[in-house]
Motif scaffolding. Sequence first.
Motif, PDB file in Angstrom:
ATOM      1  N   THR A  78       1.161  -4.726  -2.718  1.00  0.00           N
ATOM      2  CA  THR A  78       1.955  -5.675  -1.945  1.00  0.00           C
ATOM      3  C   THR A  78       3.453  -5.479  -2.188  1.00  0.00           C
ATOM      4  O   THR A  78       4.262  -5.870  -1.357  1.00  0.00           O
ATOM      5  CB  THR A  78       1.579  -7.125  -2.297  1.00  0.00           C
ATOM      6  OG1 THR A  78       1.785  -7.342  -3.699  1.00  0.00           O
ATOM      7  CG2 THR A  78       0.124  -7.398  -1.946  1.00  0.00           C
ATOM      8  N   ASN A  95       0.114   0.125   7.847  1.00  0.00           N
ATOM      9  CA  ASN A  95      -0.153  -0.464   6.544  1.00  0.00           C
ATOM     10  C   ASN A  95      -0.318  -1.969   6.708  1.00  0.00           C
ATOM     11  O   ASN A  95       0.467  -2.615   7.395  1.00  0.00           O
ATOM     12  CB  ASN A  95       1.010  -0.163   5.589  1.00  0.00           C
ATOM     13  CG  ASN A  95       0.807  -0.761   4.217  1.00  0.00           C
ATOM     14  OD1 ASN A  95       1.024  -1.946   4.016  1.00  0.00           O
ATOM     15  ND2 ASN A  95       0.385   0.057   3.279  1.00  0.00           N
ATOM     16  N   LYS A  96      -1.325  -2.539   6.078  1.00  0.00           N
ATOM     17  CA  LYS A  96      -1.657  -3.947   6.292  1.00  0.00           C
ATOM     18  C   LYS A  96      -1.483  -4.817   5.053  1.00  0.00           C
ATOM     19  O   LYS A  96      -1.845  -5.995   5.083  1.00  0.00           O
ATOM     20  CB  LYS A  96      -3.101  -4.066   6.792  1.00  0.00           C
ATOM     21  CG  LYS A  96      -3.354  -3.410   8.138  1.00  0.00           C
ATOM     22  CD  LYS A  96      -4.809  -3.553   8.555  1.00  0.00           C
ATOM     23  CE  LYS A  96      -5.045  -2.980   9.946  1.00  0.00           C
ATOM     24  NZ  LYS A  96      -4.756  -1.535  10.007  1.00  0.00           N
ATOM     25  N   ASN A  97      -0.948  -4.274   3.968  1.00  0.00           N
ATOM     26  CA  ASN A  97      -0.849  -5.055   2.736  1.00  0.00           C
ATOM     27  C   ASN A  97       0.558  -5.161   2.162  1.00  0.00           C
ATOM     28  O   ASN A  97       0.907  -6.167   1.561  1.00  0.00           O
ATOM     29  CB  ASN A  97      -1.775  -4.453   1.663  1.00  0.00           C
ATOM     30  CG  ASN A  97      -3.235  -4.553   2.037  1.00  0.00           C
ATOM     31  OD1 ASN A  97      -3.757  -5.632   2.257  1.00  0.00           O
ATOM     32  ND2 ASN A  97      -3.907  -3.413   2.123  1.00  0.00           N
ATOM     33  N   VAL A 149       4.152  -6.069   1.508  1.00  0.00           N
ATOM     34  CA  VAL A 149       5.047  -7.112   2.013  1.00  0.00           C
ATOM     35  C   VAL A 149       6.480  -6.914   1.531  1.00  0.00           C
ATOM     36  O   VAL A 149       7.414  -7.478   2.106  1.00  0.00           O
ATOM     37  CB  VAL A 149       4.552  -8.515   1.609  1.00  0.00           C
ATOM     38  CG1 VAL A 149       3.207  -8.811   2.234  1.00  0.00           C
ATOM     39  CG2 VAL A 149       4.488  -8.666   0.093  1.00  0.00           C
ATOM     40  N   ASN A 199       4.319  -2.414  12.521  1.00  0.00           N
ATOM     41  CA  ASN A 199       3.940  -2.948  11.213  1.00  0.00           C
ATOM     42  C   ASN A 199       4.138  -4.459  11.234  1.00  0.00           C
ATOM     43  O   ASN A 199       5.243  -4.944  11.465  1.00  0.00           O
ATOM     44  CB  ASN A 199       4.791  -2.320  10.108  1.00  0.00           C
ATOM     45  CG  ASN A 199       4.403  -2.811   8.729  1.00  0.00           C
ATOM     46  OD1 ASN A 199       4.611  -3.970   8.392  1.00  0.00           O
ATOM     47  ND2 ASN A 199       3.840  -1.930   7.922  1.00  0.00           N
ATOM     48  N   ARG A 200       3.078  -5.213  10.987  1.00  0.00           N
ATOM     49  CA  ARG A 200       3.139  -6.671  11.094  1.00  0.00           C
ATOM     50  C   ARG A 200       2.969  -7.357   9.747  1.00  0.00           C
ATOM     51  O   ARG A 200       2.665  -8.545   9.681  1.00  0.00           O
ATOM     52  CB  ARG A 200       2.058  -7.158  12.058  1.00  0.00           C
ATOM     53  CG  ARG A 200       2.192  -6.521  13.429  1.00  0.00           C
ATOM     54  CD  ARG A 200       1.201  -7.057  14.407  1.00  0.00           C
ATOM     55  NE  ARG A 200       1.394  -6.440  15.710  1.00  0.00           N
ATOM     56  CZ  ARG A 200       0.745  -6.798  16.797  1.00  0.00           C
ATOM     57  NH1 ARG A 200      -0.142  -7.758  16.736  1.00  0.00           N
ATOM     58  NH2 ARG A 200       0.973  -6.193  17.943  1.00  0.00           N
ATOM     59  N   THR A 201       3.157  -6.607   8.662  1.00  0.00           N
ATOM     60  CA  THR A 201       2.932  -7.145   7.327  1.00  0.00           C
ATOM     61  C   THR A 201       4.202  -7.221   6.494  1.00  0.00           C
ATOM     62  O   THR A 201       4.432  -8.191   5.781  1.00  0.00           O
ATOM     63  CB  THR A 201       1.892  -6.290   6.579  1.00  0.00           C
ATOM     64  OG1 THR A 201       0.724  -6.152   7.376  1.00  0.00           O
ATOM     65  CG2 THR A 201       1.517  -6.936   5.258  1.00  0.00           C
ATOM     66  N   ASN A 205      -5.035 -10.277  17.183  1.00  0.00           N
ATOM     67  CA  ASN A 205      -3.751 -10.603  16.556  1.00  0.00           C
ATOM     68  C   ASN A 205      -2.601 -10.681  17.545  1.00  0.00           C
ATOM     69  O   ASN A 205      -1.522 -10.140  17.308  1.00  0.00           O
ATOM     70  CB  ASN A 205      -3.419  -9.585  15.459  1.00  0.00           C
ATOM     71  CG  ASN A 205      -4.460  -9.579  14.372  1.00  0.00           C
ATOM     72  OD1 ASN A 205      -4.857 -10.630  13.894  1.00  0.00           O
ATOM     73  ND2 ASN A 205      -4.929  -8.411  13.993  1.00  0.00           N
TER      74      ASN A 205
END
Length: 319
Positions: A165, A193-195, A197, A221-223, A308
């Motif tokens: 993260t 990447n989804k984790n 932040v 990227n939405r994270t 989403n």
Amino acid sequence: MFKGAASTDSALTFDEYQCTGNVETDFPELCALLGVKNIPEVCTKSSTITRSEGVDAEDKQDSPHWSVAQINVELENKNPLSAKKITISGWKVNERIFRVLQKMLPSLSQIASLQLWHAGLTDQMVASLANTLPLCSSLRVVSLEGNVLQDQSFHLLFTESCVLTQLHLRCNRIGDEGARLIGSALSTPTSANKNLVYLNLAFNWIGDAGAAHIAQGLRLNRTLLLLSLANNMIGDLGAAHLAAILVDFPLTHEEIVERRKLTLQRIRARPQSDSVQSPVKVVSEMDHKDTSRKQLLTLRQRLEIQENNLPKSMFEHLK
């Protein structure tokens, strides 16, 4: 099973050794099995609240001296089996020491943070670490500051399946090519990447071209919530690229096509009992049934929620 018994079983090999989760025991035992002569000391202390994971002194990016070799381990409630953070600061980690760290990490069930500052890491070490990260169920924060890599392989650490993260990469002389690789790791039209932040890229050598690559990677990227690019070489042109992705922007034709393909693949993979029909099926039935526009709009809305809130432009083929 072999378990932390190198000193009592002369036939035990490095690969056979089973880590106990106690760094004070495992580290010297594993080093001995690899023939390390000067084994760094393991220093433990109780876990404390720190202000940040990165190195505080910004002017340490080119430290001219190596520090005394030791491994600092923060424990939870003084329990030797509860290592929360491992820090190596200012001394060069050779391949054998890195192999030991790589073998120990998966056995540390509570490890949350790994900090290797100015440790002389290589591209091969970073690639090996990337392969080890999925085996570390609790590790979420990695700081690799002050490690200059010839091939700038840091992007391997936050691929689509990465569980990290927070990733701190200050003072690594990352240039435009490294930024291009990082941008592609953040997202492409087919993956993201989804984790992760928080990504810290301060005090590097990223210019306008590199900023454009990172901006491209941020499009899908939405994270990622926090990105630091302080003290790089970014000018007005690079800043303009970054500013453009902070507001609403239209998808390109390639992005629309690829996202549409992903949407259809997910829908087709659902069980037939799923209440949401495949858009392909709906389109094929429109030639035979008088499907009202209201029903079609409802289907689009449900797909957007389940996927989403993907842009409506992805569903233009349903009109």
